[in-house]
Design a protein around this motif. Sequence first.
Motif, PDB file in Angstrom:
ATOM      1  N   ASN A  23      59.484 -30.243  10.760  1.00 33.71           N
ATOM      2  CA  ASN A  23      58.879 -31.253  11.677  1.00 33.71           C
ATOM      3  C   ASN A  23      57.354 -31.468  11.269  1.00 33.71           C
ATOM      4  O   ASN A  23      57.161 -30.632  10.270  1.00 33.71           O
ATOM      5  N   GLU A  24      56.795 -32.433  11.732  1.00 31.92           N
ATOM      6  CA  GLU A  24      55.730 -32.870  11.127  1.00 31.92           C
ATOM      7  C   GLU A  24      54.412 -31.759  11.238  1.00 31.92           C
ATOM      8  O   GLU A  24      53.691 -31.609  10.288  1.00 31.92           O
ATOM      9  N   SER A  25      54.492 -30.810  12.191  1.00 25.08           N
ATOM     10  CA  SER A  25      53.551 -29.849  12.091  1.00 25.08           C
ATOM     11  C   SER A  25      53.857 -28.905  11.305  1.00 25.08           C
ATOM     12  O   SER A  25      52.703 -28.035  10.598  1.00 25.08           O
ATOM     13  N   ARG A  59      50.842 -32.130   9.362  1.00 26.73           N
ATOM     14  CA  ARG A  59      50.694 -31.617   8.144  1.00 26.73           C
ATOM     15  C   ARG A  59      51.456 -32.487   7.340  1.00 26.73           C
ATOM     16  O   ARG A  59      51.163 -32.377   5.912  1.00 26.73           O
ATOM     17  N   CYS A  60      52.638 -32.987   7.691  1.00 24.93           N
ATOM     18  CA  CYS A  60      53.606 -33.709   6.746  1.00 24.93           C
ATOM     19  C   CYS A  60      54.070 -34.649   7.404  1.00 24.93           C
ATOM     20  O   CYS A  60      55.073 -34.797   8.280  1.00 24.93           O
ATOM     21  N   PRO A  61      53.810 -35.813   7.179  1.00 21.38           N
ATOM     22  CA  PRO A  61      54.125 -37.251   7.969  1.00 21.38           C
ATOM     23  C   PRO A  61      55.592 -37.312   7.470  1.00 21.38           C
ATOM     24  O   PRO A  61      56.141 -36.950   6.328  1.00 21.38           O
ATOM     25  N   THR A  62      56.394 -38.071   8.220  1.00 17.13           N
ATOM     26  CA  THR A  62      57.847 -38.534   8.143  1.00 17.13           C
ATOM     27  C   THR A  62      57.940 -39.351   6.700  1.00 17.13           C
ATOM     28  O   THR A  62      57.282 -40.047   6.384  1.00 17.13           O
ATOM     29  N   GLY A  63      58.967 -38.576   5.885  1.00 12.01           N
ATOM     30  CA  GLY A  63      59.096 -39.098   4.701  1.00 12.01           C
ATOM     31  C   GLY A  63      58.419 -38.584   3.335  1.00 12.01           C
ATOM     32  O   GLY A  63      58.581 -38.666   2.172  1.00 12.01           O
ATOM     33  N   THR A  81      60.085 -31.012   4.142  1.00 10.43           N
ATOM     34  CA  THR A  81      60.026 -32.640   4.264  1.00 10.43           C
ATOM     35  C   THR A  81      60.263 -32.754   5.614  1.00 10.43           C
ATOM     36  O   THR A  81      61.202 -32.061   6.500  1.00 10.43           O
ATOM     37  N   VAL A  82      59.916 -34.048   6.038  1.00 10.15           N
ATOM     38  CA  VAL A  82      60.229 -34.436   7.600  1.00 10.15           C
ATOM     39  C   VAL A  82      61.164 -35.659   7.528  1.00 10.15           C
ATOM     40  O   VAL A  82      60.567 -36.809   7.087  1.00 10.15           O
ATOM     41  N   GLY A  83      62.331 -35.736   7.816  1.00 15.29           N
ATOM     42  CA  GLY A  83      63.350 -36.616   7.999  1.00 15.29           C
ATOM     43  C   GLY A  83      62.742 -37.513   9.299  1.00 15.29           C
ATOM     44  O   GLY A  83      62.233 -37.172  10.207  1.00 15.29           O
ATOM     45  N   PRO A  84      63.430 -38.822   9.198  1.00 15.86           N
ATOM     46  CA  PRO A  84      63.237 -39.815  10.295  1.00 15.86           C
ATOM     47  C   PRO A  84      64.141 -39.157  11.321  1.00 15.86           C
ATOM     48  O   PRO A  84      65.130 -38.991  11.246  1.00 15.86           O
ATOM     49  N   VAL A  85      63.421 -39.618  12.675  1.00  9.85           N
ATOM     50  CA  VAL A  85      64.406 -39.504  13.956  1.00  9.85           C
ATOM     51  C   VAL A  85      65.304 -40.819  13.955  1.00  9.85           C
ATOM     52  O   VAL A  85      64.570 -41.930  13.781  1.00  9.85           O
ATOM     53  N   GLY A 124      70.913 -33.417  11.950  1.00  5.96           N
ATOM     54  CA  GLY A 124      70.912 -32.488  13.031  1.00  5.96           C
ATOM     55  C   GLY A 124      70.478 -33.065  14.211  1.00  5.96           C
ATOM     56  O   GLY A 124      70.736 -34.281  14.653  1.00  5.96           O
ATOM     57  N   VAL A 125      69.497 -32.257  14.725  1.00  3.19           N
ATOM     58  CA  VAL A 125      68.830 -32.776  16.104  1.00  3.19           C
ATOM     59  C   VAL A 125      68.057 -34.180  16.035  1.00  3.19           C
ATOM     60  O   VAL A 125      67.708 -34.688  16.729  1.00  3.19           O
ATOM     61  N   TYR A 126      67.644 -34.615  14.705  1.00  4.42           N
ATOM     62  CA  TYR A 126      67.074 -35.800  14.628  1.00  4.42           C
ATOM     63  C   TYR A 126      68.111 -36.986  14.782  1.00  4.42           C
ATOM     64  O   TYR A 126      67.779 -38.267  14.811  1.00  4.42           O
ATOM     65  N   GLY A 127      69.461 -36.773  14.901  1.00  2.28           N
ATOM     66  CA  GLY A 127      70.470 -37.643  15.290  1.00  2.28           C
ATOM     67  C   GLY A 127      70.801 -38.630  14.268  1.00  2.28           C
ATOM     68  O   GLY A 127      71.532 -39.611  14.700  1.00  2.28           O
ATOM     69  N   TYR A 128      70.416 -38.589  12.868  1.00 10.31           N
ATOM     70  CA  TYR A 128      71.054 -39.506  11.836  1.00 10.31           C
ATOM     71  C   TYR A 128      72.586 -39.358  11.756  1.00 10.31           C
ATOM     72  O   TYR A 128      72.924 -38.327  11.637  1.00 10.31           O
TER      73      TYR A 128
END
Length: 168
Positions: A23-25, A59-63, A81-85, A124-128
């Motif tokens: 996640n972004e944090s 600390r890490c924006p999506t993408g 890495t932070v994937g998109p929701v 997973g929980v990000y629903g892609y």
Amino acid sequence: MNFQVLEADITTLRVDAIVNAANESLLGGGGVDGAIHRAAGPALLAACRGLPEVRRNVRCPTGEARVTPGFDLPARWVIHTVGPVWQGGHHGEPDLLAACYTNCLKLAREKGVESIAFPAISAGVYGYPPDAAAAVAVGTMSAAPWRPERVVFCTFGSAMTRIYEGLM
């Protein structure tokens, strides 16, 4: 293609780097993120806390991607890495997901990584949708101008394994 599909616990793989679907944090969470933090030990959380925030609690924006040592993991590096929701696919999700893989490869190259394992980022929980997430992963890696000698798509569960195997 130098790709492998492996149904396994990503925290046990003997590769130079594993990718954390974070996640972004970057301060831990559920799923693969929580498993990686538990297996790497408390030094991983401390290293993540040491990464600069780009804005409050991010600390890490999506993408994008960040790298830390692997600490107690068999892998030398963790590339976060932070994937998109998933929001229906019309909010830039495919491009953001592809950027995750591309940015992980950039950091892998900088660190001299010869083997890397990716989880199914955002599936997973990000629903892609799993089929779409896997297609972006394999397509992005196939088109990459550089990639490590060994690329592992580490799956959790036979359904996701079959999806990746079908794309190979």
